[in-house]
Write a protein that holds these residues in place. Structure first.
Motif, PDB file in Angstrom:
ATOM      1  N   GLY A 119     -19.578  99.287 104.032  1.00 41.01           N
ATOM      2  CA  GLY A 119     -19.481  99.218 105.619  1.00 41.01           C
ATOM      3  C   GLY A 119     -20.738  98.863 105.809  1.00 41.01           C
ATOM      4  O   GLY A 119     -21.887  99.402 105.662  1.00 41.01           O
ATOM      5  N   MET A 120     -21.019  97.787 106.930  1.00 41.34           N
ATOM      6  CA  MET A 120     -22.151  97.141 107.452  1.00 41.34           C
ATOM      7  C   MET A 120     -22.384  97.714 109.015  1.00 41.34           C
ATOM      8  O   MET A 120     -21.504  97.590 109.589  1.00 41.34           O
ATOM      9  CB  MET A 120     -22.279  96.005 107.228  1.00 41.34           C
ATOM     10  CG  MET A 120     -21.705  95.442 105.581  1.00 41.34           C
ATOM     11  SD  MET A 120     -23.258  95.826 104.341  1.00 41.34           S
ATOM     12  CE  MET A 120     -24.322  94.855 104.908  1.00 41.34           C
ATOM     13  N   TYR A 121     -23.646  97.821 109.394  1.00 45.54           N
ATOM     14  CA  TYR A 121     -23.909  97.944 110.658  1.00 45.54           C
ATOM     15  C   TYR A 121     -25.177  97.323 111.077  1.00 45.54           C
ATOM     16  O   TYR A 121     -26.353  97.700 110.391  1.00 45.54           O
ATOM     17  CB  TYR A 121     -24.073  99.560 111.026  1.00 45.54           C
ATOM     18  CG  TYR A 121     -24.526  99.468 112.884  1.00 45.54           C
ATOM     19  CD1 TYR A 121     -23.649  99.356 113.441  1.00 45.54           C
ATOM     20  CD2 TYR A 121     -25.504 100.102 113.131  1.00 45.54           C
ATOM     21  CE1 TYR A 121     -23.821  99.324 114.863  1.00 45.54           C
ATOM     22  CE2 TYR A 121     -25.924 100.239 114.302  1.00 45.54           C
ATOM     23  CZ  TYR A 121     -24.995  99.895 115.393  1.00 45.54           C
ATOM     24  OH  TYR A 121     -25.332  99.852 116.681  1.00 45.54           O
ATOM     25  N   GLN A 122     -25.206  96.297 111.769  1.00 52.30           N
ATOM     26  CA  GLN A 122     -26.495  95.384 112.065  1.00 52.30           C
ATOM     27  C   GLN A 122     -27.091  94.762 110.953  1.00 52.30           C
ATOM     28  O   GLN A 122     -28.211  94.960 110.628  1.00 52.30           O
ATOM     29  CB  GLN A 122     -27.212  96.079 112.991  1.00 52.30           C
ATOM     30  CG  GLN A 122     -26.692  96.639 114.346  1.00 52.30           C
ATOM     31  CD  GLN A 122     -27.600  96.857 115.283  1.00 52.30           C
ATOM     32  OE1 GLN A 122     -28.459  95.847 115.915  1.00 52.30           O
ATOM     33  NE2 GLN A 122     -27.623  98.172 115.645  1.00 52.30           N
ATOM     34  N   GLY A 123     -26.340  94.358 109.938  1.00 49.60           N
ATOM     35  CA  GLY A 123     -27.078  93.997 108.829  1.00 49.60           C
ATOM     36  C   GLY A 123     -27.500  95.011 107.648  1.00 49.60           C
ATOM     37  O   GLY A 123     -27.753  94.567 106.530  1.00 49.60           O
ATOM     38  N   GLN A 124     -27.148  96.170 107.906  1.00 50.26           N
ATOM     39  CA  GLN A 124     -27.390  96.987 106.910  1.00 50.26           C
ATOM     40  C   GLN A 124     -26.285  97.851 106.434  1.00 50.26           C
ATOM     41  O   GLN A 124     -25.497  98.303 107.264  1.00 50.26           O
ATOM     42  CB  GLN A 124     -28.526  98.266 107.759  1.00 50.26           C
ATOM     43  CG  GLN A 124     -29.716  97.772 108.130  1.00 50.26           C
ATOM     44  CD  GLN A 124     -30.683  97.212 107.150  1.00 50.26           C
ATOM     45  OE1 GLN A 124     -30.673  97.940 106.161  1.00 50.26           O
ATOM     46  NE2 GLN A 124     -31.538  96.276 107.555  1.00 50.26           N
ATOM     47  N   PHE A 126     -24.354 100.809 105.217  1.00 49.39           N
ATOM     48  CA  PHE A 126     -24.593 102.304 105.367  1.00 49.39           C
ATOM     49  C   PHE A 126     -23.475 103.235 104.396  1.00 49.39           C
ATOM     50  O   PHE A 126     -23.656 104.163 104.382  1.00 49.39           O
ATOM     51  CB  PHE A 126     -24.274 103.004 106.923  1.00 49.39           C
ATOM     52  CG  PHE A 126     -23.010 102.322 107.321  1.00 49.39           C
ATOM     53  CD1 PHE A 126     -21.983 103.548 107.154  1.00 49.39           C
ATOM     54  CD2 PHE A 126     -22.642 101.393 107.921  1.00 49.39           C
ATOM     55  CE1 PHE A 126     -20.508 103.042 107.769  1.00 49.39           C
ATOM     56  CE2 PHE A 126     -21.517 101.067 108.462  1.00 49.39           C
ATOM     57  CZ  PHE A 126     -20.454 101.955 108.379  1.00 49.39           C
ATOM     58  N   ALA A 127     -22.537 102.440 103.905  1.00 46.41           N
ATOM     59  CA  ALA A 127     -21.591 103.243 103.001  1.00 46.41           C
ATOM     60  C   ALA A 127     -20.991 102.218 102.074  1.00 46.41           C
ATOM     61  O   ALA A 127     -20.877 100.883 102.445  1.00 46.41           O
ATOM     62  CB  ALA A 127     -20.577 103.953 103.959  1.00 46.41           C
ATOM     63  N   LEU A 153     -29.527 107.079 104.658  1.00 41.37           N
ATOM     64  CA  LEU A 153     -30.765 106.570 105.122  1.00 41.37           C
ATOM     65  C   LEU A 153     -30.340 104.922 105.771  1.00 41.37           C
ATOM     66  O   LEU A 153     -30.262 104.261 104.739  1.00 41.37           O
ATOM     67  CB  LEU A 153     -31.701 106.474 104.185  1.00 41.37           C
ATOM     68  CG  LEU A 153     -32.937 106.181 104.786  1.00 41.37           C
ATOM     69  CD1 LEU A 153     -33.948 107.203 105.821  1.00 41.37           C
ATOM     70  CD2 LEU A 153     -34.085 106.087 103.477  1.00 41.37           C
ATOM     71  N   VAL A 154     -30.513 104.793 106.955  1.00 42.58           N
ATOM     72  CA  VAL A 154     -30.628 103.325 107.304  1.00 42.58           C
ATOM     73  C   VAL A 154     -31.635 103.032 108.134  1.00 42.58           C
ATOM     74  O   VAL A 154     -31.791 103.834 109.385  1.00 42.58           O
ATOM     75  CB  VAL A 154     -29.406 103.239 108.164  1.00 42.58           C
ATOM     76  CG1 VAL A 154     -29.116 101.825 108.827  1.00 42.58           C
ATOM     77  CG2 VAL A 154     -28.135 103.418 107.521  1.00 42.58           C
ATOM     78  N   LEU A 155     -32.456 102.004 107.895  1.00 44.16           N
ATOM     79  CA  LEU A 155     -33.662 101.644 108.796  1.00 44.16           C
ATOM     80  C   LEU A 155     -33.609 100.650 109.700  1.00 44.16           C
ATOM     81  O   LEU A 155     -33.022  99.386 109.361  1.00 44.16           O
ATOM     82  CB  LEU A 155     -34.945 101.128 107.639  1.00 44.16           C
ATOM     83  CG  LEU A 155     -35.262 102.065 106.534  1.00 44.16           C
ATOM     84  CD1 LEU A 155     -36.324 101.610 105.627  1.00 44.16           C
ATOM     85  CD2 LEU A 155     -35.829 103.401 107.182  1.00 44.16           C
TER      86      LEU A 155
END
Length: 225
Positions: A119-124, A126-127, A153-155
């Motif tokens: 699972g990706m959110y804005q290139g990060q 998260f799972a 943890l997502v920066l």
């Protein structure tokens, strides 16, 4: 006037000229050069013949198998939690995804030896989750189900945080799911070596709140070999 003792006192007769034939340098062939030229010519002909044979084999296989691209669809997504804390840079999420995989080929089966869903959110990321391996037969459809639930943890930078706040106000989030696979193709009794395709699905999912259900638009995924 009569001859004296049969002798001839006229002009001297020149001796017959000798003719010499000089062999031309271009008419002879160095044995080493000739051998090297013949060897190169034979190698070229062998390589050319091999390429022709391989091309004919590839054409015959294509005409017999008529391979078609496997289709991946994200059919449903349910998001019940998606909260980001700027205090500890932690994302709290609860996302469920349903996918279909359609193999349209008549003579090609597929072994899915490894499937990792991310699972990706804005290139990060998260799972992530490893899904069950399976075999997909000819002209068949299989269904995958993945659940991402927890915290991580997502920066996010300032721009990403602004995008998150805007999406939170709208109640719709833009995400991406990636599938990293290791597969083998089965053609008759032949099994190929492992191939590593990557599947990418960009989608928008609304946040369900107060038990209100929201329709999800089916999304076709991109296959990258």
């Amino acid at each position: 006037m009569s001859n004296l003792n049969g002798a001839y006192y006229g002009p001297s007769i020149p001796p017959p000229s000798k003719s010499y034939h000089r062999h031309g340098r271009g008419s002879s062939c160095n044995p080493c050069s000739c051998l090297f030229g013949c060897l190169c010519n034979c190698i070229f002909q062998i390589i050319f013949t091999i390429l022709i044979v391989l091309g004919v084999i590839a054409l015959v296989l294509w005409l017999v198998l008529r391979p078609n691209k496997v289709n991946f669809y994200l059919t449903n997504a349910t998001l019940t939690q998606f909260d980001y804390s700027t205090t500890n840079n932690t994302l709290y999420y609860d996302l469920a995804l349903n996918m279909t995989i359609r193999n349209p080929n008549k003579r090609i089966g597929i072994y899915y030896d490894l499937i990792e869903a991310r699972g990706m959110y804005q290139g990060q990321r998260f799972a992530s989750q490893n899904l069950e391996r399976f075999y997909q037969g000819h002209k068949s459809t299989n269904y995958l189900h993945s659940v991402f639930k927890g915290q991580n943890l997502v920066l996010l930078g300032d721009r990403e945080k602004t995008n998150y706040n805007n999406e939170k106000n709208l109640g719709i989030y833009e995400m991406e799911m990636k599938l990293y696979m290791r597969i083998r193709l089965k053609i008759g009794w032949i099994k190929t070596h492992k191939i590593k395709p990557k599947i990418e699905c960009d989608f928008k999912v609304p946040l369900e709140s107060s038990g209100r259900s929201v329709n999800f638009e089916e999304t076709k995924c991109h296959l990258d070999w």
